[in-house]
Design an enzyme around this catalytic site. Structure first.
Site, PDB file in Angstrom:
ATOM      1  N   LYS A  78     -15.061  16.967  -1.600  1.00 49.58           N
ATOM      2  CA  LYS A  78     -13.623  16.992  -1.887  1.00 49.58           C
ATOM      3  C   LYS A  78     -13.193  15.544  -2.043  1.00 49.58           C
ATOM      4  O   LYS A  78     -13.771  14.641  -1.409  1.00 49.58           O
ATOM      5  CB  LYS A  78     -12.859  17.666  -0.745  1.00 49.58           C
ATOM      6  CG  LYS A  78     -12.923  16.912   0.570  1.00 49.58           C
ATOM      7  CD  LYS A  78     -12.010  17.536   1.603  1.00 49.58           C
ATOM      8  CE  LYS A  78     -11.669  16.578   2.738  1.00 49.58           C
ATOM      9  NZ  LYS A  78     -12.795  16.241   3.598  1.00 49.58           N
ATOM     10  N   ALA A  96     -13.365   4.456   1.022  1.00 46.26           N
ATOM     11  CA  ALA A  96     -12.367   4.064   0.028  1.00 46.26           C
ATOM     12  C   ALA A  96     -13.038   3.721  -1.302  1.00 46.26           C
ATOM     13  O   ALA A  96     -12.377   3.690  -2.333  1.00 46.26           O
ATOM     14  CB  ALA A  96     -11.556   2.886   0.542  1.00 46.26           C
ATOM     15  N   PHE A 147     -15.820  10.017   4.359  1.00 49.27           N
ATOM     16  CA  PHE A 147     -14.930   9.471   3.335  1.00 49.27           C
ATOM     17  C   PHE A 147     -15.058   7.953   3.289  1.00 49.27           C
ATOM     18  O   PHE A 147     -15.154   7.294   4.311  1.00 49.27           O
ATOM     19  CB  PHE A 147     -13.488   9.854   3.649  1.00 49.27           C
ATOM     20  CG  PHE A 147     -12.496   9.112   2.799  1.00 49.27           C
ATOM     21  CD1 PHE A 147     -12.368   9.424   1.455  1.00 49.27           C
ATOM     22  CD2 PHE A 147     -11.728   8.087   3.326  1.00 49.27           C
ATOM     23  CE1 PHE A 147     -11.474   8.730   0.657  1.00 49.27           C
ATOM     24  CE2 PHE A 147     -10.835   7.390   2.535  1.00 49.27           C
ATOM     25  CZ  PHE A 147     -10.702   7.719   1.200  1.00 49.27           C
ATOM     26  N   THR A 192     -15.938   5.427  -2.645  1.00 48.97           N
ATOM     27  CA  THR A 192     -16.288   6.667  -3.347  1.00 48.97           C
ATOM     28  C   THR A 192     -15.067   7.559  -3.521  1.00 48.97           C
ATOM     29  O   THR A 192     -15.006   8.365  -4.432  1.00 48.97           O
ATOM     30  CB  THR A 192     -17.341   7.453  -2.558  1.00 48.97           C
ATOM     31  OG1 THR A 192     -16.793   7.775  -1.278  1.00 48.97           O
ATOM     32  CG2 THR A 192     -18.603   6.629  -2.368  1.00 48.97           C
ATOM     33  N   ASP A 215      -1.521  -1.033   5.919  1.00 53.70           N
ATOM     34  CA  ASP A 215      -1.794  -0.463   7.239  1.00 53.70           C
ATOM     35  C   ASP A 215      -3.239  -0.050   7.438  1.00 53.70           C
ATOM     36  O   ASP A 215      -3.686   0.150   8.553  1.00 53.70           O
ATOM     37  CB  ASP A 215      -0.893   0.756   7.481  1.00 53.70           C
ATOM     38  CG  ASP A 215      -1.314   1.955   6.640  1.00 53.70           C
ATOM     39  OD1 ASP A 215      -1.800   1.740   5.510  1.00 53.70           O
ATOM     40  OD2 ASP A 215      -1.174   3.086   7.110  1.00 53.70           O
ATOM     41  N   ASP A 244      -7.197  -1.899   3.481  1.00 50.38           N
ATOM     42  CA  ASP A 244      -6.275  -2.948   3.038  1.00 50.38           C
ATOM     43  C   ASP A 244      -6.677  -4.311   3.601  1.00 50.38           C
ATOM     44  O   ASP A 244      -6.138  -5.342   3.185  1.00 50.38           O
ATOM     45  CB  ASP A 244      -4.837  -2.656   3.518  1.00 50.38           C
ATOM     46  CG  ASP A 244      -4.300  -1.356   2.950  1.00 50.38           C
ATOM     47  OD1 ASP A 244      -4.589  -1.089   1.767  1.00 50.38           O
ATOM     48  OD2 ASP A 244      -3.621  -0.626   3.679  1.00 50.38           O
ATOM     49  N   SER A 261     -15.368  12.872   0.205  1.00 54.57           N
ATOM     50  CA  SER A 261     -16.122  13.154   1.426  1.00 54.57           C
ATOM     51  C   SER A 261     -16.659  14.566   1.300  1.00 54.57           C
ATOM     52  O   SER A 261     -16.300  15.286   0.368  1.00 54.57           O
ATOM     53  CB  SER A 261     -15.204  13.027   2.643  1.00 54.57           C
ATOM     54  OG  SER A 261     -14.143  13.963   2.558  1.00 54.57           O
ATOM     55  N   ASP A 314       0.867  -1.157   0.000  1.00 53.94           N
ATOM     56  CA  ASP A 314       0.000   0.000   0.000  1.00 53.94           C
ATOM     57  C   ASP A 314       0.919   1.226   0.000  1.00 53.94           C
ATOM     58  O   ASP A 314       2.062   1.138   0.442  1.00 53.94           O
ATOM     59  CB  ASP A 314      -0.852  -0.173   1.267  1.00 53.94           C
ATOM     60  CG  ASP A 314      -1.407   1.089   1.808  1.00 53.94           C
ATOM     61  OD1 ASP A 314      -2.238   1.651   1.123  1.00 53.94           O
ATOM     62  OD2 ASP A 314      -1.035   1.462   2.915  1.00 53.94           O
TER      63      ASP A 314
END
Ligand SMILES: Nc1ncnc2c1ncn2[C@@H]1O[C@H](COP(=O)(O)OP(=O)(O)OP(=O)(O)O)[C@@H](O)[C@H]1O
Ligand SMILES: [K+]
Ligand SMILES: [Mg+2]
Length: 695
Positions: A400, A384, A382, A386, A531, A535, A389, A313
């Protein structure tokens, strides 16, 4: 940091290991190791024969049966001892991590928020889901996730790193570990593990004999060893009728005794590798701990030895992960203040470090008015998927997020994607920073007016020294691929700076998972380092999954290893340890089987010379007497286990040579060594026995 290795034969570990070796004489424990179980049953058998001999009805002299019996028991005990010592060492290493697991008094909150009333409870009484308040000076009572607040935490008890780390709710730095200490401020923590089930506890469970499972490779090897044992068992058993028949037919000679047959069997079956197999596996886990990696699966350590591809990552793994807003780049016709205001509104409820840093920068950039908490505002968190947020106000939707995600959002409205913004995005990305586009629409209906306000630059730094380490992985034959939710340009810039072989950008958690599945379908073993919570699915799918200790609890739960140093290139050590373990196992198997050749010459002529006197010609080793030959072989067979304990525990040296070269080298050393050693060893023991007047 690396922990200092324990001395191989530490007095504090030797004594309990000796006691443990006797405790392991329990048949239920022995049963788990089929090769040694045969020796165990053989020892019981000769013990009975010896008692019979003492009573004056022996098939051979009582001293001879007694001596064979004694050394057969030693063989079992030595194997037990090897395993017990490996377990003791691994346990001691784990305990050095758990040293801080003292009884902690916890402040258990009645409700999951700060300010709620709390009661003092003992740390052990906490269960998964309980919420506690931890203030400056307090020890964390459980592994958990920060759900409110920010604090500096001293994790030196675990990582050995003296600098405090920041733990906060929201982002990828929300996981806390039981036993570490809060230095400043306070945090509200939700416990994520029941007592005794933290990842450290799981690792300790893994080295304890009772809970340990055999890995796939161990099972395969055990099947081979059992097959060999069965063959030799069959051979030995059929020798008895042959011997009796020969004596009857020739009207001369003496049939072979049961004691000699059992001795022969034990010498021929692969006791060396059989006795050391589990010690090798446990020692591998201990070596992981020395590298500051807590492994929760033996299978993963083994797989590490054969890894082909490493997926990493980006943020928090290759980079420091502390993405901070560093600049506002407004679109034409938009002022910095207007962009800062909008970005700030969209970040008010954004608890990620990125979101918080945007609020801070907006204040510095003169976004003067503190936006009042609008009761009509609804915040869009927020995710992962889309990759954006924001906030929905009456008649004004602000978002944004990643440029491609925002572009889709704007194009849906029928508005254009301004060229100037594209240039800002590219400029930011080429610097290796993450661009966040800020935009607004009046409603979600198609054709509703929309406006792109500009770009926020999020700066991140590549961890130092990473390029050389990736080059080293390449030399080991491992391909490195960076996968990130970030855009292609940022990904390319960071990939070049870090020196990875390839990258996948704009990845969602599903993409990451799909890439791993596809690579595995090509027959490759995949390691993954990550992390973040996003993930976790990929970590769960990878064969070797190293979660950064600095990462989220979800990542740590999904992985099968946790790197306490949070160093993405730790995989180099992990691979080396895995390879070393596989090589050690291979070397000792080769040695063990090669040993047989010498034993044929030592023991077969001796065993049957009484039946077939012609066999005397085969006594190439000129051993003192048949009894001495048999006893020497049994003693050698037992002592070689002890002699090889250091090798089993420390592992054979790994060098970054090609697999074929390594194999040839090891076959030469351990194959040839395995053939020669018993000739020398048995001869020496035979001479010694004669000197001492035993034979
Ligand atoms: N708080 C946020 N609000 C809006 N957009 C965000 C936020 N955080 C990240 N993003 C955007 O979403 C993208 C993907 O998010 P994230 O960085 O978590 O992905 P990732 O898959 O974990 O990749 P990485 O390897 O960079 O950690 C980011 O590159 C950024 O453009
Ligand atoms: K043997
Ligand atoms: Mg991430």
């Amino acid at each position: 940091m690396t922990r200092s290795s324990l001395p191989l034969f530490d007095a504090d570990l030797l004594r309990p290991a000796v006691v443990d070796a006797f405790a392991k004489l329990d048949p239920r424990v022995q049963w788990r190791n089929p090769v040694m179980f045969v020796v165990y049953v053989g020892s019981l058998f000769t013990s009975a024969l010896w008692l019979q001999a003492l009573a004056g009805q022996g098939e051979a002299p009582a001293w001879f049966i007694g001596a064979v019996t004694l050394w057969l028991w030693f063989t079992v005990l030595f194997a037990n001892f090897a395993e017990a010592l490996a377990e003791g060492r691994a346990r001691a290493q784990a305990a050095s991590l758990r040293g801080m697991k003292k009884t902690v008094v916890a402040k258990k909150l009645a409700e999951p928020r700060s300010g709620a009333p709390w009661t003092q409870v003992p740390g052990e009484s906490l269960r998964r889901g309980d919420v506690v308040l931890v203030e400056a000076g307090d020890l964390l009572p459980c592994d958990g996730e920060v759900i409110e607040g920010v604090a500096a935490v001293d994790e030196s008890a675990i990582t050995g790193e003296s600098a405090p780390v920041i733990r906060e709710s929201g982002g990828d730095f929300s996981a806390v570990t039981g036993g570490t200490k809060v230095l400043s401020d306070w945090i509200v923590v939700r416990c994520t593990a029941d007592p005794g089930e933290s990842f450290l506890d799981r690792m300790i469970g893994l080295v304890e004999g009772a809970k340990r499972r055999k890995t796939p490779n161990e099972i395969a090897l055990t099947i081979l060893l059992v097959a060999l044992t069965l063959v030799f068992l069959l051979v030995t058993v059929t020798l008895l009728p042959f011997s009796i028949y020969a004596v009857n037919a020739n009207h001369a000679g003496v049939p072979v005794t049961l004691t000699v047959l059992i001795a022969l069997l034990v010498c021929l079956i692969p006791t060396t590798i059989g006795g050391l197999l589990s010690a090798i596996g446990v020692a591998g886990m201990g070596r992981m701990l020395l590298a500051n990696v807590v492994a929760t699966s033996g299978r993963a350590i083994e797989a590490a030895g054969d890894v082909d591809v490493l997926l990493l990552d980006k943020t928090g793994t290759i980079t420091l992960g502390n993405r901070q807003a560093s600049a506002f780049l407004p679109a034409p016709g938009v002022s910095v203040t207007e962009l800062a205001d909008a970005a700030r509104l969209a970040s008010l409820a954004d608890e990620t470090p990125e979101g918080r840093s945007i609020v801070t920068l907006a204040r510095q950039e003169g976004s003067a008015h503190e936006p009042a908490a609008d009761p009509a505002a609804s915040f869009v968190a927020f995710s992962a998927q889309t990759r954006m947020s924001g906030v929905d106000l009456p008649g004004r939707l602000i978002r944004k997020g990643a440029a491609d995600a925002l572009k889709r959002w704007i194009l849906e409205s029928g508005s254009a994607w301004p060229e100037a913004v594209v240039r800002h995005v590219e400029a930011v990305a080429r610097r290796g920073s993450t661009p966040l586009v800020v935009a607004e629409r009046t409603s979600l209906e198609a054709g509703s007016p929309a406006r792109v306000l500009g770009v926020v630059e999020l700066k991140d730094i590549v961890k130092s020294g990473i390029k050389e380490r990736f080059a080293q992985l390449r030399r080991m034959g491992i391909r490195t691929v960076m996968i990130t939710g970030d855009n292609r340009l940022t990904a390319a810039a960071i990939a070049a700076e870090a020196g990875v072989d390839d990258f996948l950008a704009e990845a969602t958690p599903e993409n990451k998972l799909a890439l791993i599945r596809q690579t595995q379908a090509e027959g490759r073993l995949v390691a993954m380092t990550g992390d973040g919570t996003n993930d976790a699915p990929a970590l769960a799918q990878a064969d070797v999954a190293v979660a950064m200790h600095s990462g989220t609890q979800a990542a740590k739960e999904a992985g099968n290893m946790v790197d306490l140093d949070s160093n993405p290139t730790k995989l180099i050590e992990v691979v080396e340890i895995g390879k070393q373990m596989l090589m050690t196992r291979g070397a000792l198997t080769t040695f063990s089987i090669a040993n047989d050749i010498a034993k044929y010459f030592a023991i077969i002529p001796a065993a049957f010379v009484a039946t077939y006197p012609q066999l005397g010609a085969l006594n190439l080793m000129h051993l003192a007497s048949p009894d001495s030959a048999i006893l020497s072989a049994v003693i050698f067979n037992a002592l070689i286990i002890v002699a090889l304990i250091p090798l089993a525990l420390k592992g054979v040296r790994y060098r970054a040579l090609g697999a074929a070269v390594l194999l040839r080298r090891n076959l030469l050393i351990y194959g040839l060594g395995g053939i020669v050693a018993p000739f020398v060893g048995i001869k020496l023991i035979d001479m010694l026995l004669r000197l001492m007047g035993w034979t």
